[in-house]
Write a protein that holds these residues in place. Structure first.
Motif, PDB file in Angstrom:
ATOM      1  N   ASN A 149       0.832  -1.217   0.000  1.00 22.76           N
ATOM      2  CA  ASN A 149       0.000   0.000   0.000  1.00 22.76           C
ATOM      3  C   ASN A 149       0.860   1.257   0.000  1.00 22.76           C
ATOM      4  N   LEU A 150       1.991   1.183   0.700  1.00 24.37           N
ATOM      5  CA  LEU A 150       2.911   2.316   0.736  1.00 24.37           C
ATOM      6  C   LEU A 150       3.481   2.590  -0.654  1.00 24.37           C
ATOM      7  N   LEU A 151       3.835   1.536  -1.375  1.00 20.13           N
ATOM      8  CA  LEU A 151       4.355   1.693  -2.733  1.00 20.13           C
ATOM      9  C   LEU A 151       3.279   2.251  -3.668  1.00 20.13           C
ATOM     10  N   LYS A 152       2.049   1.757  -3.517  1.00 15.90           N
ATOM     11  CA  LYS A 152       0.934   2.261  -4.339  1.00 15.90           C
ATOM     12  C   LYS A 152       0.755   3.770  -4.136  1.00 15.90           C
ATOM     13  N   GLU A 153       0.774   4.160  -2.880  1.00 18.15           N
ATOM     14  CA  GLU A 153       0.603   5.584  -2.547  1.00 18.15           C
ATOM     15  C   GLU A 153       1.726   6.425  -3.140  1.00 18.15           C
TER      16      GLU A 153
END
Length: 482
Positions: A224-228
């Motif tokens: 999720n951090l990478l997506k953000e």
């Protein structure tokens, strides 16, 4: 717990101070100049007066911070030096044999006791009051300018953040399935942002297909951090640990990442007002605040001395209403015409370019029309359209599909005719000679008192650092002029 009344401590060794600390010592002179009890009164409500163990005096804690600024040393070093330096002990109002605090107490004092305190205006106001009472401030002019301070952290480019967060995701995945390395896409080895984005998106998709991995909380968190980060990178922002710091420009070719401190100073070199902003803010828009604070601090202002950034239309209107003269040479690109506040672009006088509300600077400029023929000439500033396409503020500013984004200003406005005439007077030519003084003051703040780089993260801590540095230079100046 803080005792309601400060106690006077007696020691058989106190007479040593008269022998060791000379009368012309800076710290002795500061102690004699100012009554620091105003700090006690200001912070009293931050302490409990009935419960807990007895707290260190807020006046002494503040003096530790002041010593740290005067001598540009760390928390650990200022405490260590106060262990053996008798001038430090005298300034801190300690007995010669008294033990020192733990350095970590200074961090707690800053975070717990100075939080939500308008220290910047409090300390400037105190020194200005002293200067007025001593008859030091006689002029009715203030000199205005801004100085930049680098952030404590260096900015990270978008590609660096993407690589760091994709690396964290891969490491987390390998903890649970070391064999998954065979399914990882080939890394991007170039410095092209588009290729790094493509790699990260492919990595994200492959991991999401493996539900046995993507459902693991630790992996899901990093995913999720990478997506953000991928979404944020589309906007091509610079990322940093210091979220309040922004990129500002010192010239068309050089930039900095950090903060700006906008200053007002009398001709006697006493700073009367300061406003701390992020680095991308323009100088001119801060003039009304600097004028208002200076007046609240008891300064009668009839002249403001500055550079071209302060000769904008709104500033001229404001000062004309108060019968105040602005000694600032007009720049032909200052006048912005009639625009809505949200559409207003700031003029950066160092780079001689306009900066859009999102903080992006024009990449070039050109003039249209002939001088003194027909209508006024127009100067057009061109912006990087690729940045406009992904800008979060593009609505109402950038039209989808446009190949260019420009901002035009009228070169000569009728509102500046009076100012043009004023520039030719002897009064203007005499007063403008005083502008160099604030450049020297900026240099003192940076080179002597460590104001060239932020000591901590966030604009609140930057304001606190500014408060201590300005308080220090004002006290030194008052002592010199007495």
């Amino acid at each position: 717990m803080l005792i309601q009344q400060q106690q006077i401590q007696f020691s058989p060794y106190s007479s040593l101070y008269d022998l060791i600390v000379p009368q012309d010592n800076l710290l002795r002179k500061i102690n004699e100049l100012i009554d620091f009890s105003f700090i006690y009164d200001e912070l009293l409500n931050k302490y409990c007066t009935t419960n807990g163990r007895t707290a260190e005096s807020p006046v002494r804690m503040f003096k530790y911070l002041l010593l740290k600024t005067i001598y540009d040393v760390s928390d650990v070093d200022v405490v260590e030096r106060s262990r053996f330096d008798m001038s430090f002990k005298y300034f801190l109002e300690m007995t010669p044999e008294e033990s020192v605090i733990n350095p970590s107490s200074l961090t707690k004092f800053r975070k717990l006791r100075l939080k939500d305190t308008d220290l910047l205006n409090l300390l400037i106001g105190k020194t200005v009051t002293i200067a007025v009472e001593k008859g030091i401030i006689r002029s009715k002019s203030i000199i205005v300018d801004a100085t930049h301070t680098l952030s404590r952290s260096n900015p990270f480019s978008a590609i660096e953040v993407l690589r760091e967060r994709s690396k964290l995701l891969r490491k987390t995945v390998y903890l649970f399935d070391d064999q998954f390395k065979e399914h990882i896409p080939k890394k991007n080895t170039t410095n092209e942002l588009e290729k790094e984005l493509a790699y990260c998106k492919e990595l994200e998709q492959r991991i999401e297909k493996e539900e046995s991995l993507s459902s693991i909380p630790a992996v899901k968190e990093k995913l999720n951090l990478l997506k953000e980060t991928i979404e944020d990178t589309q906007e091509n922002f610079t990322l940093s640990k210091d979220t309040d710091a922004k990129i500002g420009h010192k010239s068309a070719d050089s930039s900095f990442f950090g903060y700006k401190t906008h200053l007002a100073m009398t001709e006697e070199r006493i700073i009367t007002a300061a406003v701390v902003t992020s680095g991308e803010k323009g100088d001119g828009p801060e003039l009304p605040k600097l004028l208002e604070i200076s007046q609240e601090n008891g300064i009668d202002v009839d002249t403001i001395i500055g550079d071209a950034a302060y000769a904008g239309k709104e500033n001229l209107k404001l000062t004309n209403e108060q019968n105040i003269k602005i000694v600032a040479k007009l720049n032909t690109t200052i006048t912005q015409g009639i625009r809505k506040d949200e559409d207003r672009f700031d003029y950066n006088k160092d780079a001689d370019r306009f900066v859009c509300p999102a903080g992006h600077m024009a990449i070039k400029k050109s003039k249209q029309g002939k001088k003194n023929v027909g209508t006024n000439q127009v100067e057009t500033h061109y912006f990087d359209v690729e940045k406009c396409k992904s800008c979060p503020l593009k609505e109402g500013c950038y039209k989808e599909g446009s190949k260019t984004k420009t901002y035009s200003v009228s070169i000569k406005s009728e509102l500046h005719q009076e100012q043009i005439s004023f520039q030719e007077t002897d009064y203007f030519k005499e007063k403008v000679k005083h502008r160099y003084k604030i450049e020297a003051k900026n240099s003192e703040l940076k080179n002597v008192h460590g104001y060239d780089r932020a000591l901590s993260y966030g604009i609140t801590n930057m304001q606190m650092q500014g408060a201590m540095a300005i308080f220090t230079v004002n006290l030194k100046r008052i002592l010199k002029l007495m």
